[in-house]
Design a protein around this motif. Sequence first.
Motif, PDB file in Angstrom:
ATOM      1  N   LYS A   1       0.656   4.123  -2.460  1.00 49.67           N
ATOM      2  CA  LYS A   1       0.900   3.695  -3.844  1.00 49.67           C
ATOM      3  C   LYS A   1      -0.446   3.692  -4.557  1.00 49.67           C
ATOM      4  O   LYS A   1      -1.316   2.893  -4.238  1.00 49.67           O
ATOM      5  CB  LYS A   1       1.509   2.289  -3.884  1.00 49.67           C
ATOM      6  CG  LYS A   1       2.894   2.193  -3.299  1.00 49.67           C
ATOM      7  CD  LYS A   1       3.414   0.752  -3.392  1.00 49.67           C
ATOM      8  CE  LYS A   1       4.801   0.640  -2.815  1.00 49.67           C
ATOM      9  NZ  LYS A   1       5.307  -0.753  -2.853  1.00 49.67           N
ATOM     10  N   GLN A   2      -0.608   4.595  -5.504  1.00 54.09           N
ATOM     11  CA  GLN A   2      -1.877   4.719  -6.205  1.00 54.09           C
ATOM     12  C   GLN A   2      -2.226   3.466  -6.994  1.00 54.09           C
ATOM     13  O   GLN A   2      -3.396   3.179  -7.226  1.00 54.09           O
ATOM     14  CB  GLN A   2      -1.859   5.945  -7.123  1.00 54.09           C
ATOM     15  CG  GLN A   2      -1.713   7.258  -6.368  1.00 54.09           C
ATOM     16  CD  GLN A   2      -2.757   7.440  -5.277  1.00 54.09           C
ATOM     17  OE1 GLN A   2      -3.937   7.184  -5.479  1.00 54.09           O
ATOM     18  NE2 GLN A   2      -2.320   7.878  -4.101  1.00 54.09           N
ATOM     19  N   GLU A   3      -1.223   2.702  -7.398  1.00 57.27           N
ATOM     20  CA  GLU A   3      -1.467   1.518  -8.220  1.00 57.27           C
ATOM     21  C   GLU A   3      -2.004   0.330  -7.415  1.00 57.27           C
ATOM     22  O   GLU A   3      -2.496  -0.639  -7.983  1.00 57.27           O
ATOM     23  CB  GLU A   3      -0.193   1.118  -8.983  1.00 57.27           C
ATOM     24  CG  GLU A   3       0.956   0.625  -8.117  1.00 57.27           C
ATOM     25  CD  GLU A   3       1.876   1.727  -7.576  1.00 57.27           C
ATOM     26  OE1 GLU A   3       2.956   1.384  -7.072  1.00 57.27           O
ATOM     27  OE2 GLU A   3       1.503   2.924  -7.626  1.00 57.27           O
ATOM     28  N   PHE A   4      -1.898   0.391  -6.083  1.00 59.77           N
ATOM     29  CA  PHE A   4      -2.424  -0.725  -5.283  1.00 59.77           C
ATOM     30  C   PHE A   4      -3.913  -0.517  -5.052  1.00 59.77           C
ATOM     31  O   PHE A   4      -4.342   0.502  -4.510  1.00 59.77           O
ATOM     32  CB  PHE A   4      -1.675  -0.874  -3.961  1.00 59.77           C
ATOM     33  CG  PHE A   4      -2.091  -2.109  -3.199  1.00 59.77           C
ATOM     34  CD1 PHE A   4      -1.903  -3.375  -3.733  1.00 59.77           C
ATOM     35  CD2 PHE A   4      -2.707  -2.006  -1.967  1.00 59.77           C
ATOM     36  CE1 PHE A   4      -2.314  -4.519  -3.053  1.00 59.77           C
ATOM     37  CE2 PHE A   4      -3.115  -3.135  -1.270  1.00 59.77           C
ATOM     38  CZ  PHE A   4      -2.915  -4.392  -1.814  1.00 59.77           C
ATOM     39  N   SER A   5      -4.700  -1.493  -5.430  1.00 56.62           N
ATOM     40  CA  SER A   5      -6.157  -1.339  -5.494  1.00 56.62           C
ATOM     41  C   SER A   5      -6.829  -0.985  -4.170  1.00 56.62           C
ATOM     42  O   SER A   5      -7.854  -0.298  -4.173  1.00 56.62           O
ATOM     43  CB  SER A   5      -6.790  -2.611  -6.069  1.00 56.62           C
ATOM     44  OG  SER A   5      -6.428  -3.732  -5.289  1.00 56.62           O
ATOM     45  N   LEU A   6      -6.284  -1.402  -3.051  1.00 53.94           N
ATOM     46  CA  LEU A   6      -6.935  -1.081  -1.774  1.00 53.94           C
ATOM     47  C   LEU A   6      -6.898   0.425  -1.497  1.00 53.94           C
ATOM     48  O   LEU A   6      -7.698   0.930  -0.717  1.00 53.94           O
ATOM     49  CB  LEU A   6      -6.285  -1.850  -0.617  1.00 53.94           C
ATOM     50  CG  LEU A   6      -7.016  -1.814   0.734  1.00 53.94           C
ATOM     51  CD1 LEU A   6      -8.459  -2.284   0.609  1.00 53.94           C
ATOM     52  CD2 LEU A   6      -6.278  -2.630   1.774  1.00 53.94           C
TER      53      LEU A   6
ATOM     54  N   ARG B   1       0.795  -1.233   0.000  1.00 54.94           N
ATOM     55  CA  ARG B   1       0.000   0.000   0.000  1.00 54.94           C
ATOM     56  C   ARG B   1       0.822   1.274   0.000  1.00 54.94           C
ATOM     57  O   ARG B   1       0.336   2.315  -0.425  1.00 54.94           O
ATOM     58  CB  ARG B   1      -0.918   0.029   1.236  1.00 54.94           C
ATOM     59  CG  ARG B   1      -2.089  -0.922   1.146  1.00 54.94           C
ATOM     60  CD  ARG B   1      -2.915  -0.951   2.426  1.00 54.94           C
ATOM     61  NE  ARG B   1      -3.358   0.356   2.846  1.00 54.94           N
ATOM     62  CZ  ARG B   1      -3.481   0.705   4.119  1.00 54.94           C
ATOM     63  NH1 ARG B   1      -3.177  -0.136   5.090  1.00 54.94           N
ATOM     64  NH2 ARG B   1      -3.913   1.912   4.430  1.00 54.94           N
ATOM     65  N   PHE B   2       2.058   1.212   0.528  1.00 53.24           N
ATOM     66  CA  PHE B   2       2.814   2.441   0.735  1.00 53.24           C
ATOM     67  C   PHE B   2       4.227   2.368   0.158  1.00 53.24           C
ATOM     68  O   PHE B   2       4.859   1.313   0.147  1.00 53.24           O
ATOM     69  CB  PHE B   2       2.908   2.754   2.233  1.00 53.24           C
ATOM     70  CG  PHE B   2       1.578   2.968   2.881  1.00 53.24           C
ATOM     71  CD1 PHE B   2       0.904   4.169   2.735  1.00 53.24           C
ATOM     72  CD2 PHE B   2       0.988   1.959   3.643  1.00 53.24           C
ATOM     73  CE1 PHE B   2      -0.338   4.371   3.332  1.00 53.24           C
ATOM     74  CE2 PHE B   2      -0.244   2.155   4.245  1.00 53.24           C
ATOM     75  CZ  PHE B   2      -0.912   3.361   4.081  1.00 53.24           C
ATOM     76  N   HIS B   3       4.715   3.541  -0.274  1.00 51.16           N
ATOM     77  CA  HIS B   3       6.114   3.695  -0.661  1.00 51.16           C
ATOM     78  C   HIS B   3       6.965   3.750   0.611  1.00 51.16           C
ATOM     79  O   HIS B   3       6.428   3.888   1.719  1.00 51.16           O
ATOM     80  CB  HIS B   3       6.314   4.993  -1.460  1.00 51.16           C
ATOM     81  CG  HIS B   3       5.610   4.985  -2.781  1.00 51.16           C
ATOM     82  ND1 HIS B   3       6.051   4.266  -3.866  1.00 51.16           N
ATOM     83  CD2 HIS B   3       4.489   5.641  -3.199  1.00 51.16           C
ATOM     84  CE1 HIS B   3       5.249   4.455  -4.889  1.00 51.16           C
ATOM     85  NE2 HIS B   3       4.281   5.288  -4.507  1.00 51.16           N
ATOM     86  N   ASP B   4       8.284   3.699   0.446  1.00 48.31           N
ATOM     87  CA  ASP B   4       9.194   3.753   1.605  1.00 48.31           C
ATOM     88  C   ASP B   4       9.014   5.022   2.430  1.00 48.31           C
ATOM     89  O   ASP B   4       9.240   5.016   3.634  1.00 48.31           O
ATOM     90  CB  ASP B   4      10.651   3.637   1.150  1.00 48.31           C
ATOM     91  CG  ASP B   4      10.975   2.248   0.615  1.00 48.31           C
ATOM     92  OD1 ASP B   4      10.242   1.294   0.954  1.00 48.31           O
ATOM     93  OD2 ASP B   4      11.964   2.111  -0.139  1.00 48.31           O
ATOM     94  N   ASP B   5       8.597   6.118   1.780  1.00 51.66           N
ATOM     95  CA  ASP B   5       8.408   7.375   2.518  1.00 51.66           C
ATOM     96  C   ASP B   5       7.023   7.472   3.172  1.00 51.66           C
ATOM     97  O   ASP B   5       6.685   8.483   3.767  1.00 51.66           O
ATOM     98  CB  ASP B   5       8.653   8.576   1.603  1.00 51.66           C
ATOM     99  CG  ASP B   5       7.644   8.682   0.460  1.00 51.66           C
ATOM    100  OD1 ASP B   5       6.729   7.837   0.368  1.00 51.66           O
ATOM    101  OD2 ASP B   5       7.774   9.618  -0.350  1.00 51.66           O
TER     102      ASP B   5
END
Length: 194
Positions: free
Chosen positions: A55-60, A47-51
């Motif tokens: 992540k918009q590409e993850f469907s949840l 769900r999240f980037h390292d910062d």
Amino acid sequence: MEPINKHQGLVYPLNRGNIDTDQIIPKQFLKRIERQGFGQFLFYNWRFHDDGTPKQEFSLNDKKYQNASILVAGENFGCGSSREHAPWALQDFGFKVIIAPSFADIFYNNCTKNGILPVQLTEQQTKQLMTRAETEPYTITVDLENQLVSDAGDFRASFQVPAYQKEMLLNGWDEIAVTLTHADKITEFEATRS
């Protein structure tokens, strides 16, 4: 725990198999001692980037799945280590029912002990639910009493659940609550002990 009898909810499709407990709740977030607060870390690495940005590409992260309470996933859901934090994270995020073709045994039991209903359907039935939920907002009803999953249209599927787990979920009992149903006998026994 809250009793589960009949639950109607929005479906979130996670079209992946062999999702292990470290993917559900990564190990670095297991430092809490209470059951609450794990939902924010659910599927964290997906769900999240390292910062920490989503992540918009993850469907949840898609707004159309906001408030989803039924997760539909691939086979062998909850494999890996036996961390009880995985169902805690799912529940804290808002999921009440998980549907998959198969579950890891320990994960399945941890779900029922923590008030989540794991429902095993066939791979074909699971894919049918996923396909419908991927195309439009899709709501289904899971009826534990009658062991039936249905939608407003033509989908109907029965499922099995062990009698003990069914009773626990219908009543909202954990194992301590089951023990306390025998409180009078426990008190009587304690009174007679020397």
